[in-house]
Write a protein that holds these residues in place. Sequence first.
Motif, mmCIF file in Angstrom:
data_model
loop_
_atom_site.group_PDB
_atom_site.id
_atom_site.type_symbol
_atom_site.label_atom_id
_atom_site.label_comp_id
_atom_site.label_asym_id
_atom_site.label_seq_id
_atom_site.Cartn_x
_atom_site.Cartn_y
_atom_site.Cartn_z
ATOM 1 N N CYS A 169 0.652 -1.272 0.067
ATOM 2 C CA CYS A 169 -0.118 -0.086 0.181
ATOM 3 C C CYS A 169 0.892 1.306 -0.064
ATOM 4 O O CYS A 169 1.713 1.668 0.821
ATOM 5 N N TYR A 210 -0.168 4.441 0.691
ATOM 6 C CA TYR A 210 -0.616 5.195 1.620
ATOM 7 C C TYR A 210 0.419 4.844 2.788
ATOM 8 O O TYR A 210 1.020 5.670 3.393
ATOM 9 N N GLN A 221 -10.984 -3.909 5.641
ATOM 10 C CA GLN A 221 -10.651 -3.270 4.409
ATOM 11 C C GLN A 221 -9.268 -3.924 3.679
ATOM 12 O O GLN A 221 -9.530 -4.276 2.591
ATOM 13 N N CYS A 222 -8.599 -4.456 4.705
ATOM 14 C CA CYS A 222 -7.404 -4.959 3.941
ATOM 15 C C CYS A 222 -6.184 -5.488 5.394
ATOM 16 O O CYS A 222 -6.709 -4.792 6.436
ATOM 17 N N MET A 277 -9.629 2.896 -6.136
ATOM 18 C CA MET A 277 -9.220 3.862 -5.477
ATOM 19 C C MET A 277 -9.063 5.165 -6.449
ATOM 20 O O MET A 277 -8.774 5.117 -7.605
ATOM 21 N N ILE A 299 -15.740 -3.265 -0.285
ATOM 22 C CA ILE A 299 -14.406 -3.924 -0.076
ATOM 23 C C ILE A 299 -14.380 -5.297 0.154
ATOM 24 O O ILE A 299 -13.644 -6.049 0.081
ATOM 25 N N CYS A 325 -2.677 -1.525 -4.320
ATOM 26 C CA CYS A 325 -3.975 -1.748 -3.422
ATOM 27 C C CYS A 325 -4.790 -2.810 -4.164
ATOM 28 O O CYS A 325 -5.755 -2.385 -4.980
ATOM 29 N N TYR A 383 -6.574 -4.902 -2.769
ATOM 30 C CA TYR A 383 -7.860 -5.033 -2.041
ATOM 31 C C TYR A 383 -8.893 -4.437 -2.647
ATOM 32 O O TYR A 383 -10.170 -4.529 -2.554
ATOM 33 N N LEU A 400 -2.905 5.026 -6.156
ATOM 34 C CA LEU A 400 -3.426 5.989 -5.297
ATOM 35 C C LEU A 400 -2.365 6.969 -5.069
ATOM 36 O O LEU A 400 -2.740 8.341 -5.055
#
Length: 411
Positions: A87, A89, A125-126, A271, A323, A354, A356, A383
Motif C-alpha cells: 500500500c 498510503y 478493508q485489508c 481507489m 471492499i 492496492c 484489495y 493511489l
Amino acid sequence: MTQTRLARSTQKLKTLMKDYYQELDEASRSHSRKVAWCTSAGPVEILTAMGFAVYFPENHGALLGARRLATPLIGKANAQGYSPDICSYLTSDIGAYLGNETALGAAYGVRGIPKPDVLVYNTSQCREVQDWFSFYAREFKVPSLGVFSPWKITELSRANIADVAGQLKDLAVQLSRVSGSPLDPERLKETVRLSSQASNLWKHFLETAKRKPSPITFFDATIHMAPIVVMRGGQRACDYYRDLVKETEDLIVSGAPAVAGERLRFYWEGMPNWGKLRFFSDLFENLKACVVASTYCLSWVFEELDCDNPFESLAQANLRVFINRDERYKEDYLAGITRDYQIDAILFHEAKTCPYNTNTRFGLPQRLQAERSIASAVLYGDLCDLRCFSEEQSRTVVEALAEQIMAGRRV
Ligand code: SF4
C-alpha cells in the motif's frame, strides 16, 4: 475542476479541516486529551464516545498523494524493507515519518503528526493496516488494537455480526485502560446517532448525481469527503453536510450542471489516483463526460448504523462495506448502481499497490460485459505512486471508450 461551483462549502471545508488538525495538534502537545490513531473503517464512534482525539493516517496518505509528495517518500520506506508493492498510503506515510516530513504543516499549519496513545485498526478493508500500525506501535511504544473481520462475505450471518460486535465490546474495555474511564453507553448511542446522520447527508449529496445532467462529479466528492472519513460521530460533520446538500440543491435549482453539455456518464471503480485528479477532471470535461459516482465515495454510506443497537449496527456497517464483499455481491451492486445513476460505462482503476480495492483481477469487468451488457475500461495507476501511471495511456483508454459509446449511439 469544479470546486468553485461549491465555493461556500469548499471555503468551510478549509476552516473545518484546519480546526480539526489544530485540535489534534493541541491534544497531542498539551496532553489535554488522549490521541487515538484509527483506520478509515475503524471504530471511530467508540473512540469519539470515549473522548479520544482521533487521527487517520490514511487521510495523511491521501494528502501526500494529492500534493504529489508521496513518490519520493515511498523510497524511504522501501529502504527500511517496506516493499514498493505494498500500500502506497502506508509507504508514503511511513516514509514521511522516517524523513520527519508531513503534508499537514503546509495544509493546516500544524507542526507534525499527533503522537498516539493508542492505535486502532479494523481488517475489513485489508490486512496491511495491521502491519502499518505495528510499525508505529514499535516507534511510539503504544498498544495497537485490532478488530479482525471475516473477509469477503456473501451473506452476512448472525455469527459474523456477533463475532465483530463482541470484538468491539472487548475493544472498548481495552481502550478504557488507555483513556482511564469506561465507555459510557449513552455517549456511544449519541456518536452512532450523529455518525448515522452524517452518513445519510453524505448519501443525499452523492445521490444528487442521479440527476441528468449531474450537479456534481466524483472529483467534487473526493474533495468534500474528508469530514465523513475523519469526523464521523460528531456534530460538525452533520452541520457541514447539511450545508453541502443545500448548496448542491441550489445548483440544481439554478440549472448549473457539473459538466457543461454532459453527454456521457461514467462510474469510477477503485481507489482515486490522488495526484492525478486534475488531469482526469480536465480529460472528462473535455469529452463532456461526467464521472457521476464511485465505489470509493459511496463506501462511506453506512445505512446500517442504529443508535439503539450500537455495537451490532457498527459491526454490520463494517462487514457490509463493498471492499469486504464477494465477487457476486460486487457484480449485483455495480449493476444496480449503473442502472440507478444511468451510467454509460465503468472505469476500473487498477491500483498497483492496492489489490484489495482493485476489482479487475478476477474477471469481474468481463462478466459485467458478458452477463449484464455493461461496458468498461481499465485504467492502470495507483493511489499515490505516480511511477505506476501514464497520462498518455490513460487518455487513450478514456478517449477510445468515449468514442466506442458515441459510435454505438450513432448506429
Ligand atoms: S485498502 Fe488499499 S489503500 Fe486502503 S489501506 Fe489497504 S492497501 Fe492501502
